[in-house]
Design a protein around this motif. Structure first.
Motif, mmCIF file in Angstrom:
data_model
loop_
_atom_site.group_PDB
_atom_site.id
_atom_site.type_symbol
_atom_site.label_atom_id
_atom_site.label_comp_id
_atom_site.label_asym_id
_atom_site.label_seq_id
_atom_site.Cartn_x
_atom_site.Cartn_y
_atom_site.Cartn_z
ATOM 1 N N UNK A 250 0.770 -1.119 0.136
ATOM 2 C CA UNK A 250 0.312 0.391 -0.384
ATOM 3 C C UNK A 250 0.676 1.372 -0.209
ATOM 4 N N UNK A 251 0.376 1.992 -0.608
ATOM 5 C CA UNK A 251 1.525 3.211 -0.716
ATOM 6 C C UNK A 251 2.896 3.225 -1.684
ATOM 7 N N UNK A 252 4.007 3.899 -1.047
ATOM 8 C CA UNK A 252 4.579 3.654 -0.708
ATOM 9 C C UNK A 252 5.696 3.127 0.278
ATOM 10 N N UNK A 253 5.601 2.630 1.529
ATOM 11 C CA UNK A 253 5.800 2.410 2.704
ATOM 12 C C UNK A 253 4.987 0.958 3.376
ATOM 13 N N UNK A 254 4.189 0.868 3.156
ATOM 14 C CA UNK A 254 3.702 -0.481 3.676
ATOM 15 C C UNK A 254 3.387 -1.928 3.111
ATOM 16 N N UNK A 255 3.554 -3.223 3.960
ATOM 17 C CA UNK A 255 3.491 -4.342 3.114
ATOM 18 C C UNK A 255 2.929 -5.041 4.196
ATOM 19 N N UNK A 256 1.949 -6.169 3.617
ATOM 20 C CA UNK A 256 1.722 -6.857 4.781
ATOM 21 C C UNK A 256 0.928 -8.598 4.025
ATOM 22 N N UNK A 257 1.396 -9.645 4.876
ATOM 23 C CA UNK A 257 1.770 -10.255 3.913
ATOM 24 C C UNK A 257 0.605 -11.845 4.336
ATOM 25 N N UNK A 258 -0.005 -12.560 4.544
ATOM 26 C CA UNK A 258 -0.409 -13.885 5.185
ATOM 27 C C UNK A 258 -0.023 -15.636 4.403
ATOM 28 N N UNK A 259 0.571 -16.442 5.414
ATOM 29 C CA UNK A 259 0.857 -17.809 4.595
ATOM 30 C C UNK A 259 0.069 -18.515 4.909
ATOM 31 N N UNK A 260 0.142 -19.422 3.832
ATOM 32 C CA UNK A 260 -0.911 -20.666 4.365
ATOM 33 C C UNK A 260 0.141 -21.227 5.834
ATOM 34 N N UNK A 261 1.190 -21.729 5.887
ATOM 35 C CA UNK A 261 1.330 -21.947 7.042
ATOM 36 C C UNK A 261 0.974 -21.217 7.979
ATOM 37 N N UNK A 262 1.372 -20.434 8.451
ATOM 38 C CA UNK A 262 0.154 -19.893 9.236
ATOM 39 C C UNK A 262 1.672 -18.211 9.671
ATOM 40 N N UNK A 263 2.113 -18.445 8.459
ATOM 41 C CA UNK A 263 3.062 -16.968 8.839
ATOM 42 C C UNK A 263 2.048 -15.527 7.851
ATOM 43 N N UNK A 264 3.063 -14.754 9.023
ATOM 44 C CA UNK A 264 2.979 -13.324 8.856
ATOM 45 C C UNK A 264 3.797 -12.394 8.653
ATOM 46 N N UNK A 265 2.872 -11.241 7.951
ATOM 47 C CA UNK A 265 4.174 -9.650 7.957
ATOM 48 C C UNK A 265 3.384 -8.960 8.258
#
Length: 326
Positions: A250-265
């Motif tokens: 989002x924009x130039x400065x934000x990142x979100x992630x979710x993985x099927x193994x339960x990991x998140x960022x």
């Protein structure tokens, strides 16, 4: 260090100059060319720019190594070809041109002359895009299934500029906004095979569409969706969905992630507020490095040309309402 002439000194041309701040070790602006010099005399004087209206004179100046084009899209082919013939490197604001044929001619002229041709897709240099790219390269998303992107803003302020001309801004916000998403899609997922566009004017007070959406098919088999609204608050977001999870920026400065193994960022970077001077500067400096014999500009000519082909197909589809091949 290369010395450059800025061509087109409107809002975005000034943003390009201002992005260098107190100076760069790679590139500096020494000259400016604009259609109405009287409008920007104070600006040019404050930044030490020799100011004029004659593009050919800038190309003939042996002290100018490169031109940076912030001009109407319909002029780009002629300006790039002329610069290449004069032996000047070219940084061109997006889109490169409005048609695939013009893009091919511009790219061929630069390659034949042995000059660097770069494109102003500064969002490729944002830290969140680079982090997204790294997640894909590491294979954490598995196979890419689908991409979604939206770049929207308020173009009503452009009512008295060339951007309010339908010929320069076909398919709504595509040429000023959506083309960034096209570039990201091509860089992340490869070639596009077909598009289907819906575009209409709802709120803009001039004859340019303001609500445009595009369904996209990629050669790899994955699908995509692109949206651009030209009469709202600023919004940029990009999402990639794969068999291993999803990541969105989002924009130039934000990142979100979710993985099927339960990991998140959930990551944030400081200092990348709109209009993203740091990313613009890095884009210009990457161009300067390539023009000086260093590393190649990170967006290769093939991707620049293909993004233009995608844009042209989007515009055709907007006119016909039918899917169009790329």
């Amino acid at each position: 260090m290369i010395d450059a002439a800025i061509v087109g000194l409107g809002r975005w041309g000034q943003t390009l100059v201002d992005s260098l701040g107190e100076g760069s070790d790679a590139i500096r602006f020494t000259r400016a060319v604009t259609r109405t010099p009287a409008k920007v005399e104070d600006y040019a004087s404050a930044r030490g720019l020799a100011l004029g209206a004659d593009y050919d004179a800038a190309l003939a100046d042996p002290a100018v190594d490169a031109v940076v084009l912030a001009t109407p899209h319909s002029l780009h082919r002629r300006q790039i070809v002329a610069a290449a013939e004069a032996g000047k490197h070219v940084f061109c604001e997006k889109p490169l041109t409005l048609t695939a044929a013009d893009a091919a001619a511009a790219i061929e002229a630069a390659e034949s002359a042995g000059v660097t041709l770069a494109i102003g897709h500064n969002r490729r240099f944002a830290p969140n895009f680079r982090a997204l790219r790294a997640i894909l390269d590491e294979g954490r998303l598995g196979d890419i299934l689908h991409l979604e992107g939206n770049f929207s803003a308020d173009l009503r302020r452009a009512a008295e500029t060339w951007r309010a001309d339908q010929a320069e801004s076909p398919a709504g916000g595509m040429t000023s906004l959506g083309i960034h998403v096209v570039d990201a899609f091509v860089g992340l997922a490869g070639p596009v095979t077909s598009v289907r566009t819906r575009s209409k004017r709802i709120a803009l007070p001039f004859g340019v569409d303001d609500a445009t959406s595009v369904l996209i098919d990629f050669d790899s088999g994955c699908t995509g969706y692109l949206g651009t609204v030209a009469a709202t608050a600023h919004l940029y977001q990009l999402r990639v969905i794969g068999t291993g999870g999803w990541v969105q920026i989002h924009a130039l400065d934000r990142l979100e992630a979710e993985f099927v193994d339960g990991g998140r960022e959930d990551r944030r970077w400081d200092g990348y507020d709109y209009p993203g001077y740091r990313t613009i500067r890095e884009c210009l400096e990457a161009f300067a490095a390539a023009a000086s014999g260093g590393a190649a500009f990170p967006i290769p000519p093939g991707q620049i040309g293909h993004a233009t082909s995608v844009l042209e197909a989007i515009v055709r589809s907007a006119a016909t309402g039918e899917a169009q091949p790329v």
